[in-house]
Enzyme design. Structure first.
Site, short mmCIF file in Angstrom:
data_model
loop_
_atom_site.label_atom_id
_atom_site.label_comp_id
_atom_site.label_asym_id
_atom_site.label_seq_id
_atom_site.Cartn_x
_atom_site.Cartn_y
_atom_site.Cartn_z
N ALA A 12 -9.99 8.34 0.45
CA ALA A 12 -9.83 7.01 -0.15
C ALA A 12 -8.41 6.50 0.02
CB ALA A 12 -10.21 7.06 -1.62
N GLY A 14 -7.44 4.40 2.31
CA GLY A 14 -7.43 3.17 3.11
C GLY A 14 -6.58 2.10 2.47
N ARG A 18 -8.09 -6.16 3.69
CA ARG A 18 -9.05 -7.23 3.92
C ARG A 18 -9.79 -7.65 2.65
NH1 ARG A 18 -12.23 -5.18 9.00
NH2 ARG A 18 -11.34 -3.19 8.37
N GLY A 144 -18.11 5.27 16.05
CA GLY A 144 -18.03 6.42 16.95
C GLY A 144 -19.44 6.75 17.45
N ASN A 230 -15.41 -3.24 3.81
CA ASN A 230 -14.05 -3.60 4.17
C ASN A 230 -13.59 -4.93 3.60
OD1 ASN A 230 -13.44 -1.31 5.92
ND2 ASN A 230 -15.11 -2.12 7.14
N ARG A 426 -23.01 -26.28 -51.18
CA ARG A 426 -22.80 -27.61 -50.60
C ARG A 426 -22.81 -28.65 -51.71
NH1 ARG A 426 -28.65 -29.06 -50.72
NH2 ARG A 426 -29.83 -27.46 -49.63
C1 UD1 Z 1 -14.95 6.26 11.01
C2 UD1 Z 1 -15.32 7.32 12.06
C3 UD1 Z 1 -16.30 6.70 13.05
C4 UD1 Z 1 -17.52 6.21 12.29
C5 UD1 Z 1 -17.11 5.22 11.17
C6 UD1 Z 1 -18.29 4.89 10.30
C7 UD1 Z 1 -13.37 8.77 12.31
C8 UD1 Z 1 -12.21 9.11 13.15
N1 UD1 Z 1 -14.12 7.75 12.73
O1 UD1 Z 1 -14.30 5.20 11.73
O2 UD1 Z 1 -16.72 7.66 14.02
O3 UD1 Z 1 -18.44 5.59 13.17
O4 UD1 Z 1 -16.13 5.83 10.32
O5 UD1 Z 1 -17.93 3.90 9.39
O6 UD1 Z 1 -13.62 9.44 11.32
N2 UD1 Z 1 -8.91 7.39 5.75
C9 UD1 Z 1 -7.95 8.05 5.04
N3 UD1 Z 1 -6.79 8.41 5.66
C10 UD1 Z 1 -6.59 8.15 6.99
C11 UD1 Z 1 -7.58 7.46 7.69
C12 UD1 Z 1 -8.74 7.10 7.05
O7 UD1 Z 1 -8.11 8.32 3.84
O8 UD1 Z 1 -5.52 8.53 7.48
C13 UD1 Z 1 -10.15 7.01 5.07
C14 UD1 Z 1 -10.27 5.51 4.95
O9 UD1 Z 1 -9.82 5.08 3.68
C15 UD1 Z 1 -11.76 5.27 5.08
C16 UD1 Z 1 -12.25 6.45 5.90
O10 UD1 Z 1 -11.23 7.43 5.84
O11 UD1 Z 1 -12.40 5.32 3.82
C17 UD1 Z 1 -12.61 6.06 7.31
O12 UD1 Z 1 -11.46 5.63 8.01
P1 UD1 Z 1 -11.48 4.39 8.98
O13 UD1 Z 1 -10.15 4.25 9.59
O14 UD1 Z 1 -12.10 3.23 8.28
O15 UD1 Z 1 -12.46 4.94 10.10
P2 UD1 Z 1 -13.41 4.06 11.01
O16 UD1 Z 1 -12.62 3.42 12.07
O17 UD1 Z 1 -14.27 3.22 10.17
CA CA Z 2 -14.31 2.23 8.10
#
Ligand code: UD1
Ligand code: CA
Length: 448
Positions: A12, A14, A18, A144, A230, A426
């Site tokens: 969590a 992120g 947005r 992915g 998002n 009243r």
């Molecule tokens: C990720 C998957 C992708 C999949 C998609 C589905 C990876 C590398 N990719 O991509 O294959 O199809 O989810 O929705 O896993 N987060 C952290 N720290 C970080 C990076 C991310 O806590 O350093 C958390 C984010 O808050 C988020 C989650 O991990 O909740 C997913 O990260 P995000 O960068 O959104 O991955 P996607 O590009 O969506």
């Molecule tokens: Ca995501």
């Protein structure tokens, strides 16, 4: 399965810009509960005895909130956002305690259901080292792709790293993964960051595990189960899906919803069988309704309890602490707050009842107001069983109206009314025969 230990790591960290909000993304609510709490609940329902929450630097709000919806949740800080594998490793000390199963979940994927997680855990129990929860989105762009060879999952390629051929694959990574605890740290530590984004991808453990000869498979879940949020439009989409699930669950549980698409529930709404809910009713948090009650159209309830046979609305508002006994009635344009309406009592029209007890079978006339607030403090109104309060009465609290007492219409009651007494608060009516006619004649003459 139940004998296998399980840790759920919920990512969590992120930024969630947005959402255009000062509130961390995962604290935005669905059905009155933060998204991340929905994820925690699903993990717990799938048997995750321990939950590790990975938050970003400075996400104190998320940690504080987590203690309220999941007391036993440990939190870890990922100081820099270097990728999903890096984030999972923030929980290294938890992983190192040694679990049979590790579930890696996302805090912004709130509609995941326990059965999808259980299905993945079963594949671990069958001897696999990594299980990926896949899905088939209407448009795979951005996700992915799951690269399979002869039934085995060999790699997950992030959209940005896909060849044109790979982009055509429709089976995608939902993001959620189950990893065998014995291999988890070795797999995560082996992840590098040589890819388009320069991040440590959790998804790389698929290729690493496959190269080591470990079992790697995908399971398939519905789109909703992996729906990532998002922005607020997606949040509303998730809310709709959640509400539809809840409506169905309520109806299958014996509750009649005449127009289900117009009724909104909270995460904790409880309603017994044979209750009828008419169109356009909103249940905020903390509502418990017994079986066989009726909630008429356009009512809003929050923190209220309603017993069997009771009737609410149409157009009623029950606020926290409203407690309706059996066969009690709160009718149109009434507001009830922190008040017990005992069995068979009626508050049928245009009333405000706050900080009060209305005794059994008492009748509260139209427009009755409990004056409970003097601008500084709240005061209590106690109305005995079988009392009758005439229409348009103001009951100035603190006040007691005895059992069987009768308050004349239009009264302002400031002193106790004993049991079985009749109270007038009243001015007496004065009627002057012919005086209206005389008045008219005098005015007309003056105008000429
Ligand atoms: C990720 C998957 C992708 C999949 C998609 C589905 C990876 C590398 N990719 O991509 O294959 O199809 O989810 O929705 O896993 N987060 C952290 N720290 C970080 C990076 C991310 O806590 O350093 C958390 C984010 O808050 C988020 C989650 O991990 O909740 C997913 O990260 P995000 O960068 O959104 O991955 P996607 O590009 O969506
Ligand atoms: Ca995501």
């Amino acid at each position: 399965m139940s004998s296998r230990t399980c840790l759920s790591i919920i990512l969590a960290a992120g930024e969630g810009t947005r959402m255009k909000s000062t509130k961390p993304k995962v604290l935005h609510e669905i059905a009155g509960l933060p998204m991340v709490a929905h994820v925690v609940r699903a993990a717990q329902a799938a048997g995750a005895g321990d939950v590790a929450l990975v938050v970003g630097h400075g996400a104190e709000a998320v940690r504080t909130a987590a203690t309220s919806f999941a007391g036993n949740t440990e939190s870890f800080v990922q100081p820099e956002r270097l990728g999903t594998a890096h984030a999972a490793l923030a929980a290294r000390t938890a992983i190192a305690r040694g679990y049979d199963d590790i579930l890696v979940m996302f805090g912004d994927t709130p509609l995941v259901e326990a059965h999808a997680l259980t299905a993945a855990r079963e594949k671990l129990a069958a001897g696999n080292a990594v299980v990926v929860i896949g899905f088939r989105p209407p448009n795979p762009a951005g996700y992915g792709r799951l690269i399979e060879e002869n039934g085995a999952l060999v790699a997950i390629r992030e959209d940005k790293d896909c060849s044109p051929e790979e982009k055509k694959i429709g089976f995608c990574n939902g993001g959620l993964m189950a990893i065998a605890g014995t291999h988890a740290l070795a797999l995560l530590d082996a992840v590098g960051n040589k890819n388009a984004k320069g991040e440590f991808y959790l998804t790389d453990i698929v290729e690493i595990a496959h190269a080591k000869g470990l079992g790697v498979v995908a399971t398939e879940a519905s789109y909703e189960n992996v729906l990532g949020i998002n922005n607020r439009a997606e949040l509303a989409e998730a809310e709709t899906i959640w509400q539809n699930r809840k409506r169905r669950e309520m109806m299958l549980g014996g509750v009649t919803l005449i127009a289900p698409e117009t009724v909104f529930f909270s995460h904790d709404t409880e309603i017994g069988a044979e209750t009828v809910v008419e169109p356009n009713v909103y249940f905020a948090t903390g509502v418990k309704i017994a079986g066989g009650a009726t909630i008429h159209a356009f009512s809003q309830l929050e923190g209220a309890t309603v017993a069997t046979g009771a009737s609410v609305g149409p157009f009623a508002r029950l606020r926290p602490g409203a407690d309706l006994g059996e066969n009690a009635k709160v009718g149109n344009f009434c507001e009830v707050k922190k008040a017990t309406i005992e069995a068979g009592a009626k508050v049928n029209h245009l009333s405000y009842i706050g900080d009060a007890r209305i005794g059994a079978k008492a009748n509260i006339g139209a427009g009755t107001i409990t004056c409970n607030y003097d601008g500084y403090s709240k005061f209590f109104t106690d109305i005995g069983a079988g009392a009758f309060v005439g229409s348009n009465s103001a009951l100035v609290a603190p006040i007691r109206i005895g059992a069987g007492a009768y308050v004349a219409s239009g009264s302002v009651i400031t002193e106790e009314v004993p049991d079985d007494a009749l109270a007038f608060g009243r001015a007496r009516q004065k009627t002057l025969p012919e005086r209206a006619k005389q008045l008219r004649e005098r005015r007309a003459a003056a105008k000429k």
